[in-house]
Scaffold this motif. Structure first.
Motif, PDB file in Angstrom:
ATOM      1  N   LEU A 104      -1.029  -0.625  11.363  1.00  0.00           N
ATOM      2  CA  LEU A 104      -0.556   0.736  11.154  1.00  0.00           C
ATOM      3  C   LEU A 104      -1.363   1.650  12.065  1.00  0.00           C
ATOM      4  CD1 LEU A 104      -0.387   0.799   7.242  1.00  0.00           C
ATOM      5  CD2 LEU A 104       1.449   0.231   8.847  1.00  0.00           C
ATOM      6  N   ALA A 105      -0.676   2.483  12.849  1.00  0.00           N
ATOM      7  CA  ALA A 105      -1.374   3.313  13.834  1.00  0.00           C
ATOM      8  C   ALA A 105      -0.810   4.718  13.853  1.00  0.00           C
ATOM      9  CB  ALA A 105      -1.261   2.691  15.233  1.00  0.00           C
TER      10      ALA A 105
ATOM     11  N   LEU B 186       3.696   7.576  11.943  1.00  0.00           N
ATOM     12  CA  LEU B 186       3.021   6.308  11.689  1.00  0.00           C
ATOM     13  C   LEU B 186       3.830   5.169  12.282  1.00  0.00           C
ATOM     14  CD1 LEU B 186       0.565   5.013  10.159  1.00  0.00           C
ATOM     15  CD2 LEU B 186       2.153   4.637   8.247  1.00  0.00           C
ATOM     16  N   CYS B 187       3.155   4.286  13.022  1.00  0.00           N
ATOM     17  CA  CYS B 187       3.797   3.126  13.633  1.00  0.00           C
ATOM     18  C   CYS B 187       3.360   1.862  12.898  1.00  0.00           C
ATOM     19  CB  CYS B 187       3.434   3.027  15.115  1.00  0.00           C
ATOM     20  SG  CYS B 187       3.975   1.493  15.915  1.00  0.00           S
ATOM     21  N   GLU B 188       4.323   1.077  12.458  1.00  0.00           N
ATOM     22  CA  GLU B 188       4.063  -0.200  11.792  1.00  0.00           C
ATOM     23  C   GLU B 188       4.515  -1.342  12.701  1.00  0.00           C
ATOM     24  OE1 GLU B 188       5.951  -2.978   8.248  1.00  0.00           O
ATOM     25  OE2 GLU B 188       6.479  -0.850   8.353  1.00  0.00           O
ATOM     26  N   THR B 189       3.630  -2.259  13.008  1.00  0.00           N
ATOM     27  CA  THR B 189       3.987  -3.432  13.807  1.00  0.00           C
ATOM     28  C   THR B 189       3.363  -4.680  13.176  1.00  0.00           C
ATOM     29  OG1 THR B 189       2.104  -3.053  15.286  1.00  0.00           O
ATOM     30  CG2 THR B 189       4.243  -2.223  16.005  1.00  0.00           C
ATOM     31  N   THR B 190       3.963  -5.816  13.466  1.00  0.00           N
ATOM     32  CA  THR B 190       3.424  -7.113  13.068  1.00  0.00           C
ATOM     33  C   THR B 190       3.046  -7.863  14.334  1.00  0.00           C
ATOM     34  OG1 THR B 190       4.811  -7.182  11.087  1.00  0.00           O
ATOM     35  CG2 THR B 190       3.873  -9.262  11.837  1.00  0.00           C
ATOM     36  N   ARG B 191       1.814  -8.375  14.376  1.00  0.00           N
ATOM     37  CA  ARG B 191       1.309  -9.025  15.577  1.00  0.00           C
ATOM     38  C   ARG B 191       0.672 -10.369  15.233  1.00  0.00           C
ATOM     39  NH1 ARG B 191       0.931  -5.043  19.462  1.00  0.00           N
ATOM     40  NH2 ARG B 191       0.837  -2.879  18.712  1.00  0.00           N
ATOM     41  N   SER B 192       0.657 -11.268  16.226  1.00  0.00           N
ATOM     42  CA  SER B 192      -0.135 -12.485  16.116  1.00  0.00           C
ATOM     43  C   SER B 192      -1.582 -12.145  16.446  1.00  0.00           C
ATOM     44  CB  SER B 192       0.387 -13.553  17.081  1.00  0.00           C
ATOM     45  OG  SER B 192       1.716 -13.914  16.749  1.00  0.00           O
TER      46      SER B 192
ATOM     47  N   LEU C 231       0.842  -1.201   0.000  1.00  0.00           N
ATOM     48  CA  LEU C 231       0.000   0.000   0.000  1.00  0.00           C
ATOM     49  C   LEU C 231       0.873   1.245   0.000  1.00  0.00           C
ATOM     50  CD1 LEU C 231       0.097   1.228   3.190  1.00  0.00           C
ATOM     51  CD2 LEU C 231      -1.221  -0.852   3.565  1.00  0.00           C
ATOM     52  N   CYS C 232       0.239   2.383  -0.150  1.00  0.00           N
ATOM     53  CA  CYS C 232       0.900   3.675  -0.034  1.00  0.00           C
ATOM     54  C   CYS C 232       0.195   4.478   1.053  1.00  0.00           C
ATOM     55  CB  CYS C 232       0.856   4.437  -1.353  1.00  0.00           C
ATOM     56  SG  CYS C 232       1.646   3.563  -2.730  1.00  0.00           S
ATOM     57  N   TRP C 233       0.918   5.386   1.670  1.00  0.00           N
ATOM     58  CA  TRP C 233       0.304   6.212   2.701  1.00  0.00           C
ATOM     59  C   TRP C 233       0.840   7.636   2.613  1.00  0.00           C
ATOM     60  CZ3 TRP C 233       2.845   8.832   6.662  1.00  0.00           C
ATOM     61  CH2 TRP C 233       4.207   8.533   6.820  1.00  0.00           C
ATOM     62  N   THR C 234       0.017   8.560   3.047  1.00  0.00           N
ATOM     63  CA  THR C 234       0.417   9.957   3.131  1.00  0.00           C
ATOM     64  C   THR C 234      -0.326  10.600   4.292  1.00  0.00           C
ATOM     65  OG1 THR C 234       0.725  11.985   1.831  1.00  0.00           O
ATOM     66  CG2 THR C 234      -1.388  10.869   1.608  1.00  0.00           C
ATOM     67  N   ALA C 235       0.158  11.753   4.736  1.00  0.00           N
ATOM     68  CA  ALA C 235      -0.491  12.489   5.824  1.00  0.00           C
ATOM     69  C   ALA C 235      -1.123  13.754   5.245  1.00  0.00           C
ATOM     70  CB  ALA C 235       0.510  12.851   6.908  1.00  0.00           C
ATOM     71  N   ARG C 236      -2.422  13.937   5.499  1.00  0.00           N
ATOM     72  CA  ARG C 236      -3.130  15.124   5.043  1.00  0.00           C
ATOM     73  C   ARG C 236      -3.621  15.932   6.235  1.00  0.00           C
ATOM     74  NH1 ARG C 236      -7.046  12.505   0.508  1.00  0.00           N
ATOM     75  NH2 ARG C 236      -5.466  11.873  -1.018  1.00  0.00           N
ATOM     76  N   GLN C 237      -3.861  17.219   5.991  1.00  0.00           N
ATOM     77  CA  GLN C 237      -4.281  18.124   7.058  1.00  0.00           C
ATOM     78  C   GLN C 237      -5.579  17.677   7.708  1.00  0.00           C
ATOM     79  OE1 GLN C 237      -2.680  21.279   7.955  1.00  0.00           O
ATOM     80  NE2 GLN C 237      -4.043  21.139   9.716  1.00  0.00           N
ATOM     81  N   ALA C 238      -6.577  17.331   6.908  1.00  0.00           N
ATOM     82  CA  ALA C 238      -7.894  17.004   7.463  1.00  0.00           C
ATOM     83  C   ALA C 238      -7.963  15.569   7.970  1.00  0.00           C
ATOM     84  CB  ALA C 238      -8.979  17.247   6.424  1.00  0.00           C
ATOM     85  N   GLU C 239      -7.691  14.594   7.092  1.00  0.00           N
ATOM     86  CA  GLU C 239      -7.912  13.191   7.441  1.00  0.00           C
ATOM     87  C   GLU C 239      -6.806  12.574   8.270  1.00  0.00           C
ATOM     88  OE1 GLU C 239      -7.850  14.545   4.337  1.00  0.00           O
ATOM     89  OE2 GLU C 239      -9.055  13.361   2.939  1.00  0.00           O
TER      90      GLU C 239
ATOM     91  N   THR D 121       8.140  -0.324  13.757  1.00  0.00           N
ATOM     92  CA  THR D 121       8.955   0.568  12.929  1.00  0.00           C
ATOM     93  C   THR D 121       8.222   1.888  12.765  1.00  0.00           C
ATOM     94  OG1 THR D 121       9.853  -1.311  11.686  1.00  0.00           O
ATOM     95  CG2 THR D 121      10.065   0.864  10.683  1.00  0.00           C
ATOM     96  N   LEU D 122       8.938   2.990  12.995  1.00  0.00           N
ATOM     97  CA  LEU D 122       8.357   4.316  12.839  1.00  0.00           C
ATOM     98  C   LEU D 122       8.562   4.821  11.415  1.00  0.00           C
ATOM     99  CD1 LEU D 122       9.527   5.883  16.215  1.00  0.00           C
ATOM    100  CD2 LEU D 122       7.150   5.444  15.543  1.00  0.00           C
ATOM    101  N   HIS D 123       7.553   5.505  10.880  1.00  0.00           N
ATOM    102  CA  HIS D 123       7.632   6.091   9.554  1.00  0.00           C
ATOM    103  C   HIS D 123       7.388   7.588   9.656  1.00  0.00           C
ATOM    104  CE1 HIS D 123       7.691   2.202   7.410  1.00  0.00           C
ATOM    105  NE2 HIS D 123       6.867   1.795   8.367  1.00  0.00           N
TER     106      HIS D 123
END
Length: 386
Positions: A152-153, A128-134, A45-53, A118-120
């Motif tokens: 992703l959080a 943005l925080c990326e983690t892998t969980r069971s 996927l791709c991600w970006t940060a916007r003012q509103a959302e 992992t921080l992005h």
């Protein structure tokens, strides 16, 4: 009131020009992110940060083991959020009149916020925080399998409230968006007991409130973005309630619909052409949560009148309400103006409403309240790929 004052203070903000939504197609908006599990299943996927959302995802693609990678969503984000207090007052709209989930409200994350992950970064800040969980059993019968998920959080602080927006991408293709609320309780005078609950040692009352969140999900299944089909599926009980009769209806024009526990009503978005190689057609099903509160509409507003809206993609339809573009409708009830959605690019606007009557344990930090739903593969494969 302390809570309302802190929110209203934020209304003195600088207006911004809302960015255009990603056009239909295969354009990656922002930064690419991928995860491949040990099984061979993967998400891209791709991600970006916007003012509103705040965080916006695009070109979300899933691949099961030994299967082709297929796109699920062209774009997805939280589209609007409003809090209505039980005393009748309504806060400003968080995404469009409270300066949004992005910008300075999008919190800078530390390693403590992203333990084991992992921080992005966006614009030099980790957001943005990326983690892998069971996640427990994928299945358990004569054999069993434990599964994993990609999470992703992000976190946004608006006045006395903190919102966590979390996306979970399961190894089996399920997507689970959720929003979590924490922060300080809305406090009013002790004389307003009818609107809340005694939650402070001083006897002060914490006001009950309802959060209305609405998500925007632009489905672009597989390679084409312009051949989506929306189907409404019901299972209606017989008079003696011993049988349930299934019915599948194609929704041909833009509309708003609501859940119905009596008929077990739900919807799927399927590709207009592709099948799974067997008898099923590739699709994703909308699986709700907090079903009991789905009809909530605190302000009797059009954008809250239905649980889900289905519209044809329109670049100027950005936010569920308070939509700023002059040549577009102002909210989802106006977006549903009769355009054809059969074999078109379909956008799903899904509403979550959650009423919270505070308790003493929320004093003076609200124990995080999560609201979530799932997008579940239906006939995406001819058999269980695991």
């Amino acid at each position: 009131m302390q809570y309302r004052t802190s929110l209203l203070a934020l209304s003195l903000l600088t207006l911004w020009q809302a960015p255009a939504l990603a056009a239909p197609g295969n354009t990656c908006t922002g930064q690419a992110l991928s995860k491949t599990f040990a099984s061979g299943a993967s998400w891209n996927l791709c991600w970006t940060a916007r003012q509103a959302e705040g965080i916006v995802l695009s070109q979300v693609t899933y691949k099961a083991p030994n299967n082709a990678a297929r796109r699920v969503l062209g774009e997805a984000a939280l589209s609007q959020l409003e809090t209505a207090l039980d005393d009748g007052s309504v806060t400003p709209l968080f995404l469009t009149t409270e300066a949004g989930f992005g910008g300075n409200n999008l919190q800078t994350l530390t390693t403590q916020d992203c333990a084991g992950g992992t921080l992005h970064a966006d614009s030099g800040r980790n957001v943005l925080c990326e983690t892998t969980r069971s996640h427990g059993y994928s299945y358990k019968y004569t054999t069993q399998r434990q599964g994993q998920l990609l999470e992703l959080a992000s976190h946004s602080q608006i006045g006395s409230r903190n919102y966590s927006v979390r996306w979970r991408f399961y190894e089996n293709g399920t997507i689970e968006p959720s929003v979590g609320l924490s922060g300080e309780l809305p406090i009013v005078d002790a004389s307003a007991a009818q609107y809340g609950w005694p939650a402070m040692a001083s006897g002060k009352i914490a006001t009950g409130f309802t959060d209305h969140a609405l998500w925007r999900l632009d489905f672009d299944l597989d390679t084409s973005n312009a051949n989506d089909v929306v189907e409404e599926i019901t299972s209606t009980p017989s008079t003696d309630r011993l049988k349930k009769t299934k019915a599948v209806t194609t929704l041909s024009t833009e509309t708003g619909r609501s859940f119905d526990p009596e008929t077990k009503r739900f919807w799927r978005i399927r590709d207009g052409i592709l099948s799974n190689g067997s008898v099923g057609q590739l699709s994703y099903e909308l699986v709700p949560n907090h079903y009991d509160q789905s009809r909530a509409n605190s302000s009797n507003a059009g954008w809250l009148a239905q649980d889900v809206f289905f519209t044809r993609y329109n670049a100027c339809e950005k936010y569920a309400t308070n939509n700023p573009t002059s040549n577009c409708g102002s909210n989802t009830s106006q977006f549903t103006n009769g355009e054809n959605i059969n074999q078109q690019d379909v956008v799903v606007w899904y509403k979550q409403s959650y009423h919270h009557l505070p308790r003493s344990e929320d004093s003076n930090r609200i124990s995080t309240v999560w609201s979530s739903f799932q997008l579940l593969p239906r006939d995406w494969h001819s058999t269980n790929p695991f």
